[in-house]
Design a protein around this motif. Structure first.
Motif, short mmCIF file in Angstrom:
data_model
loop_
_atom_site.label_atom_id
_atom_site.label_comp_id
_atom_site.label_asym_id
_atom_site.label_seq_id
_atom_site.Cartn_x
_atom_site.Cartn_y
_atom_site.Cartn_z
N VAL A 72 -39.22 73.19 2.83
CA VAL A 72 -39.24 74.60 2.44
C VAL A 72 -40.39 74.90 1.49
O VAL A 72 -41.07 75.92 1.62
CB VAL A 72 -37.89 74.99 1.79
N VAL A 73 -40.64 74.01 0.52
CA VAL A 73 -41.70 74.26 -0.46
C VAL A 73 -43.07 74.27 0.23
O VAL A 73 -43.90 75.15 -0.03
CB VAL A 73 -41.65 73.21 -1.58
N GLY A 74 -43.29 73.32 1.11
CA GLY A 74 -44.56 73.29 1.82
C GLY A 74 -44.76 74.53 2.68
O GLY A 74 -45.85 75.12 2.70
N ARG A 75 -43.74 74.93 3.40
CA ARG A 75 -43.83 76.12 4.24
C ARG A 75 -44.05 77.37 3.38
O ARG A 75 -44.83 78.26 3.73
CB ARG A 75 -42.56 76.26 5.07
N GLY A 108 -35.69 81.53 6.04
CA GLY A 108 -34.29 81.35 6.39
C GLY A 108 -33.43 80.92 5.21
O GLY A 108 -32.37 80.30 5.39
N TYR A 109 -33.89 81.24 3.99
CA TYR A 109 -33.14 80.89 2.77
C TYR A 109 -32.93 82.15 1.95
O TYR A 109 -33.56 83.19 2.18
CB TYR A 109 -33.91 79.86 1.93
N SER A 110 -32.08 82.05 0.93
CA SER A 110 -31.89 83.19 0.04
C SER A 110 -33.04 83.23 -0.96
O SER A 110 -33.73 82.22 -1.20
CB SER A 110 -30.56 83.05 -0.72
N VAL A 111 -33.25 84.39 -1.56
CA VAL A 111 -34.29 84.54 -2.57
C VAL A 111 -34.06 83.57 -3.72
O VAL A 111 -35.00 82.94 -4.23
CB VAL A 111 -34.33 85.99 -3.09
N ARG A 112 -32.81 83.41 -4.12
CA ARG A 112 -32.48 82.51 -5.23
C ARG A 112 -32.86 81.07 -4.90
O ARG A 112 -33.41 80.35 -5.75
CB ARG A 112 -30.98 82.62 -5.54
N GLN A 113 -32.57 80.63 -3.69
CA GLN A 113 -32.90 79.26 -3.32
C GLN A 113 -34.40 79.02 -3.30
O GLN A 113 -34.89 77.98 -3.74
CB GLN A 113 -32.30 78.94 -1.94
N VAL A 114 -35.15 80.00 -2.78
CA VAL A 114 -36.61 79.85 -2.72
C VAL A 114 -37.17 79.77 -4.13
O VAL A 114 -38.01 78.90 -4.43
CB VAL A 114 -37.23 81.02 -1.94
N ARG A 115 -36.72 80.65 -5.00
CA ARG A 115 -37.21 80.62 -6.39
C ARG A 115 -36.87 79.30 -7.06
O ARG A 115 -37.71 78.71 -7.76
CB ARG A 115 -36.59 81.78 -7.17
N ARG A 116 -35.65 78.84 -6.85
CA ARG A 116 -35.22 77.61 -7.51
C ARG A 116 -36.06 76.41 -7.06
O ARG A 116 -36.51 75.61 -7.88
CB ARG A 116 -33.73 77.36 -7.21
N GLN A 117 -36.30 76.29 -5.75
CA GLN A 117 -37.04 75.13 -5.26
C GLN A 117 -38.51 75.17 -5.67
O GLN A 117 -39.09 74.14 -6.04
CB GLN A 117 -36.91 75.05 -3.73
N LEU A 118 -39.12 76.35 -5.62
CA LEU A 118 -40.52 76.44 -6.03
C LEU A 118 -40.67 76.16 -7.52
O LEU A 118 -41.60 75.46 -7.94
CB LEU A 118 -41.08 77.81 -5.68
N THR A 119 -39.77 76.71 -8.33
CA THR A 119 -39.85 76.49 -9.77
C THR A 119 -39.64 75.03 -10.12
O THR A 119 -40.32 74.48 -10.99
CB THR A 119 -38.82 77.37 -10.50
N ALA A 120 -38.72 74.37 -9.42
CA ALA A 120 -38.44 72.97 -9.70
C ALA A 120 -39.65 72.08 -9.40
O ALA A 120 -39.93 71.12 -10.13
CB ALA A 120 -37.24 72.50 -8.88
N GLU A 121 -40.38 72.38 -8.34
CA GLU A 121 -41.50 71.52 -7.95
C GLU A 121 -42.83 71.96 -8.52
O GLU A 121 -43.71 71.13 -8.77
CB GLU A 121 -41.60 71.46 -6.42
N LEU A 122 -43.03 73.27 -8.71
CA LEU A 122 -44.34 73.77 -9.09
C LEU A 122 -44.38 74.45 -10.45
O LEU A 122 -45.43 74.89 -10.89
CB LEU A 122 -44.85 74.76 -8.03
N GLY A 123 -43.22 74.52 -11.08
CA GLY A 123 -43.20 75.11 -12.42
C GLY A 123 -43.35 76.60 -12.44
O GLY A 123 -43.54 77.20 -13.51
#
Length: 502
Positions: free
Chosen positions: A83-86, A109-124
């Protein structure tokens, strides 16, 4: 990498890591690329960030000397299929600017909250902050290469208001937009108004086999859509672009050197600048990490000599994934020259003409919706392939097959294989070029087979070339001077082949 390894990369000014991580200097309040030529800061004064957005979030501004906002993108985002790469590929294409975070999440295909959480976790940083850094870079390019009014630049860069634009520029570059423009006097070729052209430089990691990329594109240049002029070493590649807000013409020169290619973009609407830049970066494979590819493939006893003989060989992508998919079908069972001629005929019959010809460029490549209903009688090809072309075009038009920058590559390949007339070679070639997958080895490819025979290897060796099999394939093609060509169709009818083709 741990922080000590990162610091050693900074001490040695290792360009391989530009865009992979960013160096924050706490005593000066700036962040740099690892190869910044400034005096190396003390280890205790340094923090490392996975993205420019994370560094800005920590209150740091971009270094004026090394311009960390202009580094090549991380090759990791080309290779990763999660998801993060895409998400990173779609943010680079301007999806957040056009559709917001909600549109990005919907495409993933994810919720806004999930996208924000994963990007923040990996990319700050979340998607808004990542897109904001990209807007700031676009604004800097327009401020320093055009004479457009600052207000127009604000909206052309993707900002929602002039105030947001001013605040972002001040936070990023520690000066106002007008001060930033004053530091770099607008050059004579700077355009006075929209549509005249924006001059910029497309950064890449060295080594870069520009001669190989330009030769590859020249052999496949579609009349009316693309052209390559000049002699080797000084060639110019030009093409038309269908963009979200209008059309454009891109011009890239071969003779850049120094880690960049000169580019000029003529856009009907400057809001398309970010998207146009990213599409040219994908076409020229500018975010690749050639040393990582060499480290993996260069040690292979069979492939190694080819890799060492062609440093920086790239795997060109596509400026328009839908166009590339159509061209892949046109290229089934024919030579590169014949496929090029078919694409030119298709463009002349169904492409949208430019408002005015630009040299040899006259049309945009036909849209899938147009081809889905077209008779295609102008094309000298078997009826089965015409049907396959219309079927593919309809699937692209209605979203059955998704080939945008953030598409799930496995799902896209399966959707392609479900279409009548699309076999493994075509689906693999589309995956490699239209989706920019660095790890594709189309089965039965004639050029790959001849290349394997030349180096004394079997197809089983390809498994050891992961995750860079696309680059290995280009080395094999280059070794035998054989263009990519699909395997011959079987004699017995098949749902995914065109047996009428010789």
């Amino acid at each position: 990498m741990d922080d000590d390894t990162r610091y050693e990369a900074v001490r040695s000014r290792d360009e391989r890591f530009d865009g992979v991580f960013f160096t924050g200097v706490l005593t000066t309040g700036i962040y740099c690329r690892p190869s910044c030529p400034a005096v190396t800061p003390l280890r205790r004064n340094v923090r490392f960030f996975p993205s420019a957005a994370a560094a800005q979030r920590a209150g740091l501004r971009a270094c004026r000397r090394c311009r960390p906002d202009a580094v090549p993108g991380s090759a990791e985002w080309n290779a990763r299929a999660d998801v993060v790469g895409r998400a990173m590929r779609m943010i680079a294409d301007g999806v957040v600017d056009r559709e917001g975070v909600e549109g990005l999440a919907r495409r993933l295909g994810y919720s806004v909250r999930q996208v924000r959480r994963q990007l923040t976790a990996e990319l700050g940083a979340g998607p808004v902050a990542l897109a904001r850094v990209q807007r700031a870079h676009t604004a800097r390019v327009l401020l320093q290469t055009t004479a457009l009014p600052v207000t127009r630049i604000a909206f052309a860069s993707g900002f929602a208001s002039v105030r947001q634009f001013n605040d972002t520029v001040r936070e990023t570059y520690a000066c106002t937009p007008r001060e930033l423009r004053a530091r770099t006097r607008v050059r004579p070729e700077a355009v006075p108004a929209e549509g005249g052209g924006v001059a910029l430089r497309l950064a890449h990691r060295e080594p870069y086999d520009a001669a190989g990329v330009f030769a590859f594109l020249a052999a496949r240049a579609v009349p009316g859509v693309e052209e390559v002029t000049g002699e080797p070493g000084g060639r110019v590649y030009r093409r038309t672009l269908a963009l979200p807000h209008g059309h454009g013409v891109a011009e890239v020169r071969e003779d850049g050197g120094g880690g960049w290619l000169p580019c000029r973009l003529h856009l009907a609407d400057l809001r398309d600048l970010t998207t146009a830049v990213q599409r040219m970066r994908r076409l020229f494979d500018l975010d690749a990490d050639p040393r990582a590819v060499t480290d993996r493939l260069g040690g292979d006893p069979h492939l190694g000599p080819l890799v060492r003989g062609r440093p920086g060989l790239r795997s060109p992508g596509a400026a328009d994934p839908h166009e590339q998919a159509v061209r892949a079908v046109l290229g089934q069972q024919v030579t590169v020259g014949a496929a090029r001629a078919l694409a030119g005929t298709l463009t002349a019959a169904y492409g949208k003409p430019l408002p005015a010809p630009d040299g040899a460029l006259t049309h945009l490549f036909p849209e899938p919706a147009t081809l889905a209903e077209a008779p295609l009688d102008e094309l000298r090809m078997p009826d089965a392939r015409r049907r396959a072309l219309r079927t593919l075009a309809a699937a692209l038009a209605d979203g059955t097959v998704v080939l945008d920058p953030g598409a799930d590559r496995d799902e896209a390949e399966q959707a392609l294989l479900a279409l009548r007339g699309i076999g493994p070679w075509t689906a693999g070639y589309i995956r490699m070029r239209a989706l920019g997958d660095p790890d594709v080895f189309p089965p039965g490819d004639a050029g790959a087979r001849h290349g394997l025979e030349r180096i004394g290897a079997g197809t089983e060796h390809a498994e050891g070339w992961r995750p860079w099999r696309s680059y290995a394939l280009h080395h094999l093609w280059s070794a035998v001077a054989c263009p990519p060509h699909p395997p011959r169709a079987p004699r017995t009818p098949s749902r995914h082949t065109t047996p009428e083709t010789p």
